[in-house]
Design a protein around this motif. Structure first.
Motif, PDB file in Angstrom:
ATOM      1  N   LYS A 133       0.832  -1.205   0.000  1.00  0.00           N
ATOM      2  CA  LYS A 133       0.000   0.000   0.000  1.00  0.00           C
ATOM      3  C   LYS A 133       0.866   1.255   0.000  1.00  0.00           C
ATOM      4  O   LYS A 133       0.558   2.233  -0.673  1.00  0.00           O
ATOM      5  CB  LYS A 133      -0.927  -0.004   1.218  1.00  0.00           C
ATOM      6  N   GLN A 155       2.300   1.695  -3.460  1.00  0.00           N
ATOM      7  CA  GLN A 155       1.242   2.150  -4.366  1.00  0.00           C
ATOM      8  C   GLN A 155       0.935   3.629  -4.114  1.00  0.00           C
ATOM      9  O   GLN A 155       0.771   4.400  -5.056  1.00  0.00           O
ATOM     10  CB  GLN A 155      -0.021   1.309  -4.159  1.00  0.00           C
ATOM     11  N   ARG A 156       0.903   4.016  -2.848  1.00  0.00           N
ATOM     12  CA  ARG A 156       0.610   5.412  -2.508  1.00  0.00           C
ATOM     13  C   ARG A 156       1.729   6.327  -3.009  1.00  0.00           C
ATOM     14  O   ARG A 156       1.470   7.426  -3.509  1.00  0.00           O
ATOM     15  CB  ARG A 156       0.438   5.542  -0.986  1.00  0.00           C
ATOM     16  N   ARG A 157       2.979   5.886  -2.897  1.00  0.00           N
ATOM     17  CA  ARG A 157       4.103   6.671  -3.411  1.00  0.00           C
ATOM     18  C   ARG A 157       3.961   6.897  -4.916  1.00  0.00           C
ATOM     19  O   ARG A 157       4.198   7.994  -5.413  1.00  0.00           O
ATOM     20  CB  ARG A 157       5.436   5.965  -3.127  1.00  0.00           C
ATOM     21  N   GLU A 158       3.556   5.852  -5.639  1.00  0.00           N
ATOM     22  CA  GLU A 158       3.368   5.988  -7.088  1.00  0.00           C
ATOM     23  C   GLU A 158       2.234   6.955  -7.404  1.00  0.00           C
ATOM     24  O   GLU A 158       2.320   7.737  -8.352  1.00  0.00           O
ATOM     25  CB  GLU A 158       3.113   4.617  -7.725  1.00  0.00           C
ATOM     26  N   GLU A 159       1.168   6.928  -6.608  1.00  0.00           N
ATOM     27  CA  GLU A 159       0.050   7.858  -6.802  1.00  0.00           C
ATOM     28  C   GLU A 159       0.504   9.295  -6.559  1.00  0.00           C
ATOM     29  O   GLU A 159       0.117  10.214  -7.285  1.00  0.00           O
ATOM     30  CB  GLU A 159      -1.107   7.496  -5.866  1.00  0.00           C
ATOM     31  N   ASP A 180       2.527  10.360  -9.520  1.00  0.00           N
ATOM     32  CA  ASP A 180       1.643  10.690 -10.641  1.00  0.00           C
ATOM     33  C   ASP A 180       1.085  12.104 -10.482  1.00  0.00           C
ATOM     34  O   ASP A 180       1.024  12.874 -11.441  1.00  0.00           O
ATOM     35  CB  ASP A 180       0.492   9.686 -10.739  1.00  0.00           C
ATOM     36  N   ALA A 181       0.672  12.427  -9.254  1.00  0.00           N
ATOM     37  CA  ALA A 181       0.121  13.760  -8.983  1.00  0.00           C
ATOM     38  C   ALA A 181       1.203  14.827  -9.137  1.00  0.00           C
ATOM     39  O   ALA A 181       0.970  15.895  -9.728  1.00  0.00           O
ATOM     40  CB  ALA A 181      -0.478  13.809  -7.582  1.00  0.00           C
ATOM     41  N   VAL A 238      -3.690  14.421  -5.434  1.00  0.00           N
ATOM     42  CA  VAL A 238      -3.612  13.020  -5.017  1.00  0.00           C
ATOM     43  C   VAL A 238      -4.721  12.673  -4.015  1.00  0.00           C
ATOM     44  O   VAL A 238      -5.007  11.500  -3.776  1.00  0.00           O
ATOM     45  CB  VAL A 238      -2.211  12.670  -4.463  1.00  0.00           C
TER      46      VAL A 238
END
Length: 196
Positions: free
Chosen positions: A11, A14-18, A21-22, A44
């Motif tokens: 998680k 995944q949050r780091r990738e989100e 992206d932002a 984000v």
């Protein structure tokens, strides 16, 4: 036996990738200098303190965004030599046709980073040095195989090829009819005793 990341680690990744992206979206829209952590957090969908749990500031996000971009290009060029390396440069230009936002962000940041106090100044200086050195090396390898025209200086031509690619990408952002990959291929072929 294949081990999978544990739930909380997965998680977090995944949050780091989100967040990246932002950050990419905000940096692409406004550049690094004009962007804010509040805007990235809004995009984000999390609080700024929550976001800072994953990254230690805007400069760290910028570094991670740039490293993600370079990782893809590095994988494409890994292990390639002489003409195969030069073909890889063309392939990157072809891929960039589908990644306008990445090219736009890169071009914007490369210009901003000419200021010595910009957080990505050292990154871009090192990146240009690395790309030029790789291109020069590929041309020297081609020369050793008698694939480079005798009058071509690998050092000068390697630097000029990188400059041409960078400039063509900027022109393409203003006029999408420009075919960067084909122009790079034509320039490479102008240096060689063969065509790629």
């Amino acid at each position: 036996m294949v081990t999978r990341p544990r739930g909380s680690y997965r998680k977090t990744a995944q949050r780091r990738e989100e967040i990246l992206d932002a950050a990419f979206e905000v940096f692409s829209r406004t550049g690094y200098a004009a962007s804010s952590l509040n805007e990235i957090a809004r995009v984000v969908g999390m609080s700024q303190p929550g976001m800072m749990h994953h990254f230690d500031g805007k400069a760290a996000m910028l570094q991670a965004v740039l490293e993600r971009r370079d990782r893809e290009a590095g994988e494409l060029l890994s292990g390639r030599t002489d003409l195969d390396f030069l073909r890889g440069l063309i392939e990157i230009a072809e891929q960039n046709r589908e990644r306008r936002g990445v090219v736009q962000l890169y071009s914007m940041l490369a210009a901003e980073a000419t200021s010595a106090d910009h957080p990505a100044a050292a990154y871009f200086a090192g990146r240009f040095e690395y790309v030029v050195a790789g291109t020069v090396n590929a041309l020297e390898e081609a020369a050793a195989l008698d694939l480079l025209l005798p009058e071509v200086d690998p050092r000068e031509s390697g630097r000029n090829l990188v400059a041409l690619t960078e400039g063509l990408q900027l022109l393409w952002l203003h006029n999408s009819a420009i075919d960067v990959a084909q122009s790079v291929r034509s320039e490479i072929n102008r240096l060689l005793t063969t065509s790629i």
